[in-house]
Design an enzyme around this catalytic site. Structure first.
Site, PDB file in Angstrom:
ATOM      1  N   CYS A  82       0.842  -1.198   0.000  1.00 29.57           N
ATOM      2  CA  CYS A  82       0.000   0.000   0.000  1.00 29.57           C
ATOM      3  C   CYS A  82       0.881   1.254   0.000  1.00 29.57           C
ATOM      4  O   CYS A  82       1.531   1.559   1.005  1.00 29.57           O
ATOM      5  CB  CYS A  82      -0.904  -0.043   1.232  1.00 29.57           C
ATOM      6  SG  CYS A  82      -1.740   1.489   1.630  1.00 29.57           S
ATOM      7  N   CYS A  85       0.260   3.818   2.730  1.00 29.16           N
ATOM      8  CA  CYS A  85       0.719   3.278   4.011  1.00 29.16           C
ATOM      9  C   CYS A  85       2.220   3.512   4.170  1.00 29.16           C
ATOM     10  O   CYS A  85       2.694   3.925   5.231  1.00 29.16           O
ATOM     11  CB  CYS A  85       0.449   1.775   4.093  1.00 29.16           C
ATOM     12  SG  CYS A  85      -1.280   1.300   3.928  1.00 29.16           S
TER      13      CYS A  85
END
Length: 184
Positions: A82, A85
């Site tokens: 991600c 993230c």
């Protein structure tokens, strides 16, 4: 194009209308973007289930979030694949270092493969707790307010385990600091 008192008078109502429409759209956008930060009624029971769920740490040992009861918990759901993230992690590292003395604990729950998380932890020098989530963990995030099932997703729990903030998307060091300040 004419410019005189009459054309300016005609343009004022048009300008005012455009301004009002833009303000209304900005308000609606703010409402919908901030809806992700509203805590749903089911969040408290979901938080309690999360606190007692057995999640594996990176050495494969079961851990409970209740281990950190009494601390302000920042629980960040993320994955190595991600991109947002990965962008957020340096801020989480700084927040952990800055607020550790105030009994703040960041816990990253990765929805990912443990070996990938371990490699990424070493690469980024992540010094806060990391656990490996399950598909059940992902369903708990929806009950905590992550309606869209996006990552990263962060919940902040006060010292009693009550959800005080839920956020879908990345958090900055400053925004997380503002959330934590009244809890210290």
């Amino acid at each position: 194009m004419r410019s005189g008192p009459w054309s300016r008078a005609v343009n004022r109502p048009l300008q005012a209308s455009v301004f009002l429409v833009a303000a209304a759209l900005a308000g609606l956008a703010g409402f919908f973007f901030n809806r992700a930060n509203l805590i749903p009624p089911a969040a408290e029971s979901a938080a309690q289930r999360l606190m007692t769920a057995s999640l594996l740490d990176l050495s494969g040992k079961p851990q409970l979030l209740s281990h950190w009861r009494g601390k302000v918990l920042v629980v960040n759901f993320w994955a190595t694949w991600c991109a947002p993230c990965r962008e957020e992690i340096p801020a989480l590292i700084r927040v952990q270092r800055k607020y550790a003395a105030n009994s703040v604990q960041i816990v990253g729950i990765a929805l990912d493969n443990a070996s990938k998380v371990l490699d990424y932890m070493e690469e980024m020098r992540i010094d806060y707790a990391l656990l490996i989530g399950t598909m059940e963990t992902l369903s708990v995030t929806k009950e905590l307010g992550n309606r869209a099932g996006v990552l990263p997703f962060t919940v902040v729990l006060d010292r009693t385990g009550k959800v005080v903030h839920a956020h879908a998307g990345t958090l900055t060091e400053a925004s997380l600091g503002a959330i934590l300040a009244p809890l210290l």
